[in-house]
Write a protein that holds these residues in place. Structure first.
Motif, short mmCIF file in Angstrom:
data_model
loop_
_atom_site.label_atom_id
_atom_site.label_comp_id
_atom_site.label_asym_id
_atom_site.label_seq_id
_atom_site.Cartn_x
_atom_site.Cartn_y
_atom_site.Cartn_z
N ALA A 2 -7.20 0.28 -9.03
CA ALA A 2 -5.99 0.11 -8.69
C ALA A 2 -4.59 0.43 -9.17
CB ALA A 2 -5.57 -0.67 -7.40
N PRO A 3 -2.80 0.81 -8.67
CA PRO A 3 -2.22 0.99 -10.04
C PRO A 3 -1.99 -0.75 -10.45
CG PRO A 3 -1.72 2.03 -7.61
CD PRO A 3 -3.38 1.24 -7.72
N VAL A 4 -1.74 -1.71 -10.45
CA VAL A 4 -1.37 -2.39 -10.86
C VAL A 4 -2.74 -3.37 -11.50
CG1 VAL A 4 -0.38 -4.81 -10.74
CG2 VAL A 4 0.98 -3.25 -9.21
N GLY A 5 -3.51 -2.74 -11.69
CA GLY A 5 -5.03 -3.06 -11.93
C GLY A 5 -4.98 -3.02 -12.71
N ASP B 262 6.26 -2.40 -13.64
CA ASP B 262 7.04 -3.60 -13.54
C ASP B 262 5.84 -5.28 -13.03
OD1 ASP B 262 9.35 -5.02 -13.89
OD2 ASP B 262 10.54 -4.86 -12.30
N ALA B 263 5.67 -4.71 -11.57
CA ALA B 263 4.41 -5.55 -11.68
C ALA B 263 3.90 -5.99 -12.80
CB ALA B 263 4.01 -5.07 -10.70
N ALA B 264 3.57 -5.04 -13.28
CA ALA B 264 2.05 -4.97 -13.76
C ALA B 264 3.05 -5.70 -15.57
CB ALA B 264 1.80 -4.20 -14.94
N ALA B 265 3.69 -5.76 -15.54
CA ALA B 265 4.36 -6.22 -16.84
C ALA B 265 4.26 -8.00 -16.67
CB ALA B 265 5.83 -5.99 -16.73
N ARG B 266 5.41 -7.69 -14.96
CA ARG B 266 5.72 -9.91 -14.92
C ARG B 266 4.67 -10.54 -14.54
NH1 ARG B 266 10.92 -9.57 -12.11
NH2 ARG B 266 12.17 -7.88 -12.50
N LEU B 267 3.26 -9.89 -14.18
CA LEU B 267 1.74 -10.41 -13.76
C LEU B 267 1.89 -11.08 -14.98
CD1 LEU B 267 0.71 -8.43 -11.21
CD2 LEU B 267 1.85 -11.25 -10.67
N VAL B 268 1.78 -9.94 -16.27
CA VAL B 268 1.16 -10.31 -17.73
C VAL B 268 1.83 -11.05 -18.21
CG1 VAL B 268 0.46 -9.51 -19.92
CG2 VAL B 268 -0.08 -8.37 -17.64
N ARG B 269 3.28 -10.92 -17.84
CA ARG B 269 3.74 -12.17 -18.68
C ARG B 269 3.67 -13.10 -18.25
NH1 ARG B 269 8.74 -9.70 -18.36
NH2 ARG B 269 9.14 -9.75 -16.51
N PRO C 299 0.36 -0.85 0.20
CA PRO C 299 0.00 0.03 0.01
C PRO C 299 0.65 1.51 -0.30
CG PRO C 299 -1.45 -1.54 1.67
CD PRO C 299 0.38 -2.08 1.24
N VAL C 300 2.14 1.19 0.57
CA VAL C 300 2.88 2.35 -0.19
C VAL C 300 3.47 2.99 -0.84
CG1 VAL C 300 5.15 3.12 0.96
CG2 VAL C 300 4.08 1.85 2.68
N VAL C 301 3.24 2.19 -1.76
CA VAL C 301 3.92 1.79 -3.06
C VAL C 301 2.35 2.42 -3.68
CG1 VAL C 301 4.77 1.31 -5.04
CG2 VAL C 301 4.95 0.03 -3.48
N VAL C 302 1.74 1.90 -3.27
CA VAL C 302 0.10 2.21 -4.20
C VAL C 302 -0.38 4.10 -3.27
CG1 VAL C 302 -2.41 2.44 -4.70
CG2 VAL C 302 -0.96 0.55 -4.15
N GLU C 303 0.24 3.96 -2.40
CA GLU C 303 -0.34 5.65 -2.19
C GLU C 303 1.04 6.26 -2.87
OE1 GLU C 303 0.30 5.44 2.54
OE2 GLU C 303 -1.60 4.18 2.64
N ALA C 304 2.49 6.34 -3.30
CA ALA C 304 3.48 7.04 -3.61
C ALA C 304 2.93 7.72 -5.64
CB ALA C 304 4.48 6.19 -3.20
N GLU C 305 2.60 5.75 -5.84
CA GLU C 305 2.23 6.10 -7.49
C GLU C 305 0.76 6.97 -7.26
OE1 GLU C 305 0.18 5.29 -11.01
OE2 GLU C 305 -0.82 5.59 -9.21
N ASN D 177 -8.16 -12.17 -9.92
CA ASN D 177 -7.94 -11.66 -8.62
C ASN D 177 -7.16 -11.80 -7.42
OD1 ASN D 177 -10.52 -12.30 -6.35
ND2 ASN D 177 -9.53 -14.20 -5.42
N GLY D 178 -7.07 -11.54 -6.22
CA GLY D 178 -6.34 -10.49 -5.33
C GLY D 178 -6.34 -9.48 -5.11
N SER D 179 -5.22 -8.96 -4.34
CA SER D 179 -5.47 -7.74 -3.50
C SER D 179 -4.77 -6.78 -4.56
CB SER D 179 -4.76 -7.52 -2.63
OG SER D 179 -3.52 -8.09 -2.17
N VAL D 180 -3.84 -7.22 -5.94
CA VAL D 180 -2.64 -6.36 -6.12
C VAL D 180 -4.16 -6.33 -7.76
CG1 VAL D 180 -0.55 -6.32 -7.60
CG2 VAL D 180 -0.71 -6.62 -5.34
N VAL D 181 -4.57 -7.30 -7.94
CA VAL D 181 -4.43 -6.60 -9.54
C VAL D 181 -6.75 -6.85 -9.59
CG1 VAL D 181 -3.35 -7.90 -10.83
CG2 VAL D 181 -4.71 -9.50 -9.98
N ARG D 182 -6.82 -7.03 -8.39
CA ARG D 182 -9.00 -7.45 -8.52
C ARG D 182 -9.95 -6.12 -9.06
NH1 ARG D 182 -12.61 -10.70 -6.42
NH2 ARG D 182 -14.62 -9.37 -5.68
N GLU D 183 -8.56 -4.68 -8.39
CA GLU D 183 -9.58 -3.44 -8.15
C GLU D 183 -9.32 -2.76 -9.89
OE1 GLU D 183 -12.35 -2.44 -7.05
OE2 GLU D 183 -12.38 -3.97 -5.31
N PRO D 184 -9.82 -2.30 -10.64
CA PRO D 184 -9.44 -1.92 -11.59
C PRO D 184 -9.19 -0.56 -12.55
CG PRO D 184 -11.82 -2.73 -11.97
CD PRO D 184 -11.51 -3.24 -10.73
#
Length: 329
Positions: A272-275, A239-246, A220-226, A263-270
């Protein structure tokens, strides 16, 4: 009363369980304490499942339960017959005589989002993996290796990258970033004064003193800073998104038209930064409908209905799936 089914999820932080009729009406949904056997041990996890089942069945007839499906991460633990028997015994003590069937959390999450038998699911929470689903069972898996060997793009990975970026900024080997102050505030109760090497050492010691998985709490610290426009935090999200899609690309072809579940806290919400980034990259690379499950235990309950009513046509089972999803919203 119709015959009943139970769908449950044994999570590290909570045990969630729903009781439904075979027609798809959810009668009770409750949550208890953590019940994952890998995290908490079989005895404690089984006891928590039993307690949660008793609470959910209050005012109902436990003997009317005819099928039980339980989703659990790291379900290999339940391949041990003694462990499986401990969970069956805990349910029996609550009056449920139907023997539970254990399935992986990826399968349950996929079936919560769609009644379609085939597709792909990307799970990105504390850990990360992509799973190819065939006939509602795992056919292939990318990553899911845990913090030591993988989980790239996960909340753990994002938290680790935040600490690395903070240390680089403090030591002058990386760009300035708001993560330096935010990570320091989270990890150190009393940050040391200059020189910078003392602060650097303090952060390293603080991370080493904790279980590695706790780095996920820094995501969440990264989310807030982004959100505040920090370029380093944005680069971590990229980078996180690119790795997940890979990971998805490792098990899914570009012309695959089956559903793709996130699904999951990182990508579930459309939003959210990584989602948001993951959805954009998926749209550029893959076909098929992108879905998110309404509620993981709805999929477990639906699988229980399917096991109880194998003769029902797909159209009837799809109606039950929709009803279970409505009850969870």
């Amino acid at each position: 009363m119709d015959e009943l089914v139970i769908g449950a999820d044994l999570g590290g932080t909570s045990t969630r369980l729903t009781v439904a009729t075979s027609a798809g009406a959810r009668l009770a949904t409750v949550a208890g304490a953590g019940g994952n056997p890998t995290t908490h041990g079989v005895r404690r996890a089984a006891a928590e499942l039993g307690a949660t089942a008793r609470l959910a069945l209050s005012g109902l007839k436990p003997g009317a339960v005819r099928a039980v499906v339980i989703g659990v991460a790291g379900r290999a633990t339940l391949d041990d017959e003694r462990a499986a028997q401990a969970f069956a015994g805990a349910l029996a003590a609550a009056g449920v005589t139907a023997r539970p069937v254990f399935v992986g959390d990826a399968e349950v999450a996929f079936c919560s989002a769609t009644p379609h038998p085939d597709g792909t699911i990307l799970l990105a929470g504390t850990g990360a993996m992509a799973v190819r689903i065939r006939d509602r069972r795992t056919a292939a898996t990318a990553d899911g290796l845990g913090w030591l060997l993988g989980d790239e793009g996960s909340a753990y990975w994002i938290g680790r990258e935040a600490v690395r970026a903070a240390i680089a900024a403090i030591g002058g080997t990386g760009p300035a970033t708001a993560l330096a102050g935010a990570v320091t505030a989270r990890l150190l109760a009393a940050p040391p004064a200059d020189p910078a090497h003392r602060l650097r050492s303090g952060l390293i010691r603080a991370v080493a003193a904790r279980p590695p998985v706790e780095l996920a709490a820094l995501a969440p610290v990264v989310v807030e800073a982004e959100a505040a426009g920090d370029a380093v935090a944005a680069a971590i999200c990229d980078d996180a998104a690119a790795r997940l899609v890979r990971l998805v690309g490792d098990i899914r072809g570009p012309r695959d038209a089956d559903p793709l579940v996130l699904n999951g806290s990182v990508v579930r919400e459309p939003d959210a930064p990584v989602g948001r980034r993951v959805r954009r990259l998926i749209a550029e690379r893959f076909g098929g409908e992108v879905l998110t499950p309404a509620d993981g235990i709805a999929g477990a309950a639906w699988l229980a209905v399917r096991s109880l009513r194998p003769q029902w046509p797909d159209e009837r089972l799809a109606e039950v799936h929709a009803l279970l999803g409505q009850e969870s919203s």
